[in-house]
Design a protein around this motif. Structure first.
Motif, PDB file in Angstrom:
ATOM      1  N   ALA A 533      76.393 -18.540 -70.044  1.00 14.71           N
ATOM      2  CA  ALA A 533      77.513 -19.123 -70.776  1.00 14.71           C
ATOM      3  C   ALA A 533      77.920 -20.457 -70.176  1.00 14.71           C
ATOM      4  O   ALA A 533      78.205 -21.424 -70.883  1.00 14.71           O
ATOM      5  N   ARG A 534      77.937 -20.531 -68.831  1.00 12.82           N
ATOM      6  CA  ARG A 534      78.320 -21.785 -68.194  1.00 12.82           C
ATOM      7  C   ARG A 534      77.279 -22.861 -68.452  1.00 12.82           C
ATOM      8  O   ARG A 534      77.602 -24.024 -68.647  1.00 12.82           O
ATOM      9  N   GLU A 535      75.991 -22.462 -68.441  1.00 14.07           N
ATOM     10  CA  GLU A 535      74.926 -23.445 -68.606  1.00 14.07           C
ATOM     11  C   GLU A 535      75.007 -24.125 -69.968  1.00 14.07           C
ATOM     12  O   GLU A 535      74.647 -25.277 -70.123  1.00 14.07           O
ATOM     13  N   LYS A 536      75.489 -23.393 -70.984  1.00 18.45           N
ATOM     14  CA  LYS A 536      75.551 -23.944 -72.329  1.00 18.45           C
ATOM     15  C   LYS A 536      76.859 -24.682 -72.599  1.00 18.45           C
ATOM     16  O   LYS A 536      77.116 -25.106 -73.717  1.00 18.45           O
ATOM     17  N   ALA A 537      77.710 -24.801 -71.571  1.00 24.59           N
ATOM     18  CA  ALA A 537      78.992 -25.463 -71.771  1.00 24.59           C
ATOM     19  C   ALA A 537      78.764 -26.914 -72.178  1.00 24.59           C
ATOM     20  O   ALA A 537      77.961 -27.621 -71.575  1.00 24.59           O
ATOM     21  N   PRO A 538      79.463 -27.398 -73.213  1.00 19.80           N
ATOM     22  CA  PRO A 538      79.275 -28.779 -73.656  1.00 19.80           C
ATOM     23  C   PRO A 538      79.881 -29.756 -72.657  1.00 19.80           C
ATOM     24  O   PRO A 538      80.751 -29.405 -71.859  1.00 19.80           O
ATOM     25  N   LEU A 539      79.411 -30.987 -72.717  1.00 18.02           N
ATOM     26  CA  LEU A 539      79.961 -32.024 -71.850  1.00 18.02           C
ATOM     27  C   LEU A 539      81.431 -32.245 -72.180  1.00 18.02           C
ATOM     28  O   LEU A 539      81.816 -32.323 -73.346  1.00 18.02           O
ATOM     29  N   ALA A 540      82.240 -32.328 -71.137  1.00 14.47           N
ATOM     30  CA  ALA A 540      83.670 -32.599 -71.314  1.00 14.47           C
ATOM     31  C   ALA A 540      84.086 -33.638 -70.282  1.00 14.47           C
ATOM     32  O   ALA A 540      83.862 -33.454 -69.084  1.00 14.47           O
ATOM     33  N   VAL A 541      84.676 -34.729 -70.743  1.00 14.57           N
ATOM     34  CA  VAL A 541      85.158 -35.792 -69.861  1.00 14.57           C
ATOM     35  C   VAL A 541      86.634 -35.982 -70.155  1.00 14.57           C
ATOM     36  O   VAL A 541      87.012 -36.383 -71.258  1.00 14.57           O
ATOM     37  N   ARG A 552      87.784 -36.014 -64.792  1.00 13.24           N
ATOM     38  CA  ARG A 552      87.203 -34.688 -64.581  1.00 13.24           C
ATOM     39  C   ARG A 552      86.053 -34.488 -65.554  1.00 13.24           C
ATOM     40  O   ARG A 552      86.230 -34.609 -66.761  1.00 13.24           O
ATOM     41  N   VAL A 553      84.892 -34.170 -64.985  1.00 13.37           N
ATOM     42  CA  VAL A 553      83.688 -34.008 -65.791  1.00 13.37           C
ATOM     43  C   VAL A 553      83.277 -32.541 -65.760  1.00 13.37           C
ATOM     44  O   VAL A 553      83.232 -31.922 -64.690  1.00 13.37           O
ATOM     45  N   GLY A 554      82.981 -31.981 -66.923  1.00  7.48           N
ATOM     46  CA  GLY A 554      82.524 -30.603 -67.012  1.00  7.48           C
ATOM     47  C   GLY A 554      81.319 -30.502 -67.924  1.00  7.48           C
ATOM     48  O   GLY A 554      81.005 -31.427 -68.685  1.00  7.48           O
ATOM     49  N   GLY A 555      80.623 -29.357 -67.864  1.00  6.32           N
ATOM     50  CA  GLY A 555      79.447 -29.166 -68.700  1.00  6.32           C
ATOM     51  C   GLY A 555      78.205 -29.764 -68.071  1.00  6.32           C
ATOM     52  O   GLY A 555      78.083 -29.854 -66.851  1.00  6.32           O
ATOM     53  N   ALA A 556      77.265 -30.189 -68.910  1.00  9.05           N
ATOM     54  CA  ALA A 556      75.970 -30.681 -68.432  1.00  9.05           C
ATOM     55  C   ALA A 556      75.866 -32.189 -68.623  1.00  9.05           C
ATOM     56  O   ALA A 556      76.070 -32.702 -69.720  1.00  9.05           O
ATOM     57  N   VAL A 557      75.560 -32.892 -67.534  1.00  3.80           N
ATOM     58  CA  VAL A 557      75.257 -34.328 -67.594  1.00  3.80           C
ATOM     59  C   VAL A 557      73.747 -34.428 -67.388  1.00  3.80           C
ATOM     60  O   VAL A 557      73.262 -34.689 -66.287  1.00  3.80           O
ATOM     61  N   ASP A 558      72.997 -34.185 -68.467  1.00  3.12           N
ATOM     62  CA  ASP A 558      71.563 -33.966 -68.322  1.00  3.12           C
ATOM     63  C   ASP A 558      70.698 -34.978 -69.063  1.00  3.12           C
ATOM     64  O   ASP A 558      69.472 -34.869 -69.036  1.00  3.12           O
ATOM     65  N   HIS A 559      71.287 -35.960 -69.733  1.00  2.00           N
ATOM     66  CA  HIS A 559      70.483 -36.976 -70.409  1.00  2.00           C
ATOM     67  C   HIS A 559      71.285 -38.268 -70.493  1.00  2.00           C
ATOM     68  O   HIS A 559      72.472 -38.315 -70.140  1.00  2.00           O
ATOM     69  N   ARG A 560      70.657 -39.327 -70.964  1.00  4.92           N
ATOM     70  CA  ARG A 560      71.271 -40.661 -70.905  1.00  4.92           C
ATOM     71  C   ARG A 560      72.559 -40.745 -71.701  1.00  4.92           C
ATOM     72  O   ARG A 560      73.527 -41.381 -71.266  1.00  4.92           O
ATOM     73  N   GLN A 565      78.424 -41.536 -71.570  1.00  4.50           N
ATOM     74  CA  GLN A 565      79.795 -41.155 -71.918  1.00  4.50           C
ATOM     75  C   GLN A 565      80.667 -41.080 -70.667  1.00  4.50           C
ATOM     76  O   GLN A 565      81.815 -41.544 -70.656  1.00  4.50           O
ATOM     77  N   VAL A 566      80.120 -40.506 -69.601  1.00  2.00           N
ATOM     78  CA  VAL A 566      80.857 -40.441 -68.337  1.00  2.00           C
ATOM     79  C   VAL A 566      81.114 -41.849 -67.807  1.00  2.00           C
ATOM     80  O   VAL A 566      82.227 -42.188 -67.379  1.00  2.00           O
ATOM     81  N   GLN A 567      80.094 -42.685 -67.843  1.00  2.00           N
ATOM     82  CA  GLN A 567      80.226 -44.047 -67.327  1.00  2.00           C
ATOM     83  C   GLN A 567      81.287 -44.833 -68.092  1.00  2.00           C
ATOM     84  O   GLN A 567      82.117 -45.535 -67.493  1.00  2.00           O
ATOM     85  N   ALA A 568      81.311 -44.702 -69.415  1.00  2.00           N
ATOM     86  CA  ALA A 568      82.270 -45.449 -70.222  1.00  2.00           C
ATOM     87  C   ALA A 568      83.702 -45.060 -69.878  1.00  2.00           C
ATOM     88  O   ALA A 568      84.589 -45.917 -69.767  1.00  2.00           O
ATOM     89  N   GLU A 569      83.947 -43.766 -69.690  1.00  3.44           N
ATOM     90  CA  GLU A 569      85.307 -43.320 -69.394  1.00  3.44           C
ATOM     91  C   GLU A 569      85.753 -43.798 -68.012  1.00  3.44           C
ATOM     92  O   GLU A 569      86.905 -44.192 -67.812  1.00  3.44           O
ATOM     93  N   ILE A 570      84.837 -43.784 -67.052  1.00  8.54           N
ATOM     94  CA  ILE A 570      85.196 -44.229 -65.703  1.00  8.54           C
ATOM     95  C   ILE A 570      85.473 -45.731 -65.689  1.00  8.54           C
ATOM     96  O   ILE A 570      86.437 -46.196 -65.062  1.00  8.54           O
TER      97      ILE A 570
END
Length: 635
Positions: A533-541, A552-560, A565-570
């Motif tokens: 269940a945790r592995e399938k958690a969607p990305l959350a920023v 705060r970043v949650g979910g999977a950061v697994d592709h560009r 999305q993480v970079q833009a928010e930071i």
């Protein structure tokens, strides 16, 4: 002075006032103090206590006395406590004392309850002495525990940290130390795949305990393992150990059992040198094999080898004598208990055992736990190998879409757990496969079409896990200057994976290899609750609603796309690097090389950027492999 028949009340009052300890008398009708000696007044810091109501004695440090007097008046039941703390001045803890306090009912001439009498003796010196003694004992215990931990680490360093896993043979081991004063012992075990495809299983025992015994056993184990890996037979390998033992003080009378198992035929060769013979357990029961009749090292007995055959599903168990020998149980009874317990473990006779898929692991966990339940005086080693049905290979085909990466990781993790891989090796394999599939998703199909990515995983006879990832897209030659890209392959190498790449006109094939091994000597059921269940958690920023500059970043950061999305928010929150920002990765379930690349770019752009990844989290494990700076908690 008193005369005959006449009480000298003045003398009585003087004696009461100067009596040792504290004396306080309370009247039942209004809970007022009617008498208190000098020591009570001094302790409670009062010039006078007479006519003071109990409820007016409000100091926190004397409430035990007040409560005890009130309860005895209310119930008429005696109160006694041998260590009561009394601290009249709460701002000065050193003003306190310890009392042995007794409060008894005060009865009038008719036997009616008139009040309560408190009598307390100062036992402060006794309590402090006892506390000092306990403190010294605690310090000694802490020192002993630290010393034991050091020796146990030494023991672990001298024993193999893993045992091999093969398609047809599942191996597990456990090692128990006898006691605090004997933290290092002479037991050893070992297992390896040999040049001819067989599996070696060895268990030995050096006489004695302590660091010297551990050092000797490690040398004997190394000599035996080296000869077997060179292709020597059992007798030749034992001759080398015998020769070495003859030159090492303390190795005399060491015992050893060596077994060589053919995974495919089940053919078994074994020899015992003063050591218990192996146990074979299967669907129909358990039995101890005959010993080969040879004495321990140094006995100069003629070496012999016996043979047996393990059927499909049978398991062989090697052990040291500490498992079956007990001061409270004859050896024959110990063998009988071993056989019954091994059968229970083999069949998974309890819900707890049925939760462990590996038969070898069940044996190595359950058998020592049962046979040492009443205590044990010698180290206990158990090594088990189970001839199993080969685990099914994994075949998975997914479209080259970023949203399918979590599915791939989940399938690889479940398959790795099923074949017996430990947590660390599974994590490395999941990381590597995710990186390769993410690379195929990004580069293989660049003309808008979404083609397939195929993943195949298998465990080989040489104790290697092999995962092959194929796509049918076009190969892209790496840039001469990759810049900040290409980190995925270095991360895979750092995680211990061997990577091979083959390119062709019809697609690219990437092969990952890692050792197939289970952690040893203590093997535990490897269950991850809610992992899928945790592995399938969607990305959350998200950002801190209170206004703090925390992303705060949650979910999977697994592709560009996720990393972007993480970079833009930071960058937005930091005003393009002008103000400090904290990135909290504690809820990230997977951090791929794309995410690592973004973090390192941001660390170079933002002067005061803090990356938080608590120890043990998926993000922390990946950042450690990549060498990216982070902190495990806020500072």
């Amino acid at each position: 002075m008193a005369t005959d028949g006449i009480v000298d009340q003045s003398a009585v009052l003087q004696a009461f006032d100067g009596s040792p300890g504290i004396q306080v008398v309370v009247r039942a009708s209004d809970l007022r103090v009617v008498a208190a000696n000098r020591r009570a007044r001094d302790l409670l810091l009062r010039d006078s206590l007479v006519d003071v109501r109990l409820q007016d004695l409000r100091e926190p440090g004397i409430q035990t006395i007040v409560t005890a007097l009130s309860e005895v008046v209310r119930t008429g039941v005696r109160f006694h406590e041998d260590t009561v703390p009394v601290v009249p001045d709460w701002s000065d803890p050193t003003s306190g004392v310890w009392l042995d306090l007794e409060v008894t009912p005060w009865l009038d001439e008719s036997g009616a309850l008139a009040g309560a009498i408190a009598a307390g003796i100062d036992v402060t010196a006794r309590v402090r002495a006892a506390n000092l003694e306990r403190s010294g004992a605690a310090t000694a215990d802490e020192r002993l525990a630290r010393a034991r931990e050091v020796v146990l680490r030494l023991q672990g360093a001298l024993l193999p940290s893993t045992v091999p896993l093969l398609p047809r043979v599942d191996v597990a081991a456990s090692y128990l130390v006898a006691g605090l004063e004997q933290a290092a012992g002479g037991d050893w075990f070992d297992s390896a795949t040999l040049p001819d495809g067989r599996v070696s299983l060895t268990v030995g025992d050096v006489v004695g305990h302590g660091v010297e015994a551990s050092a000797i056993m490690s040398q004997l184990r190394a000599v035996l393992a080296a000869r077997l890996l060179e292709g020597a037979g059992i007798l030749d390998a034992l001759d080398a150990v015998e020769a070495f033992a003859g030159r090492v003080s303390g190795a005399f009378a060491a015992t050893v059992c060596v077994a060589l198992l053919d995974p495919h035929s089940g053919d078994l060769e074994y020899a015992t040198r003063g050591h218990p013979a192996p146990l074979v357990v299967g669907p129909d029961g358990a039995q101890i094999l005959p010993t080969t009749g040879d004495g321990p090292l140094g006995s100069r007995t003629e070496g012999r080898v016996s043979t047996a055959r393990l059927r499909d599903g049978d398991a062989i168990v090697l052990f040291t004598d500490g498992l079956v020998e007990n001061l409270h149980r004859p050896l024959r009874d110990g063998i009988a208990v071993l056989e019954r317990t091994a059968i229970d473990a083999y069949h998974g006779s309890s819900p707890a055992l049925r939760g462990i898929e590996s038969v070898a692991s069940r044996i190595c966990q359950h058998v020592p736990a049962v046979l040492t339940d009443g205590g044990f005086t010698d180290d206990v080693t158990v090594l088990a190998a189970h001839r199993r049905t080969p685990p099914e290979a994994l075949h998975l085909t997914v479209p080259a879409e970023p949203g399918r990466l979590a599915e791939v990781r989940g399938e690889i993790d479940v398959w790795g757990r099923g074949v017996g891989l430990g947590t660390r090796d599974r994590a490395a394999l999941v990381l590597g496969v995710s990186e390769v599939v993410a690379n195929a998703i990004e580069h293989a199909y660049r003309d808008g079409d979404v083609g397939p990515v195929k993943v195949a995983a298998t465990i080989r006879d040489d104790a290697i896990v092999e995962v092959v990832v194929r796509d049918h897209g076009r190969w892209r030659e790496p840039d001469v200057d990759p810049g900040d890209r290409g980190r995925g392959f270095s991360m895979m190498a750092s995680a211990g994976l061997q990577v091979g790449v083959e390119t062709a006109a019809d697609g690219t094939t990437v092969t990952l290899e890692c050792p197939a091994r289970r952690p040893a000597p203590v093997d535990q059921a490897d269950v991850v609750v809610g992992g899928a269940a945790r592995e399938k958690a969607p990305l959350a920023v998200t950002t801190d609603p209170a206004g703090a500059r925390v992303v705060r970043v949650g979910g999977a950061v697994d592709h560009r796309a996720a990393a972007a999305q993480v970079q833009a928010e930071i960058l937005r929150l930091s005003r393009n690097g002008l103000v400090p920002v904290t990135i909290d990765l504690r809820d990230v379930v997977h951090l791929g090389s794309a995410g690592v690349r973004v973090l390192e770019s941001l660390l170079q752009t933002i002067d005061r950027l803090q990356v938080i990844a608590p120890a043990g989290t998926p993000a922390a494990q990946t950042l450690e492999v990549a060498g990216t700076p982070f902190v495990s908690s806020e500072v």
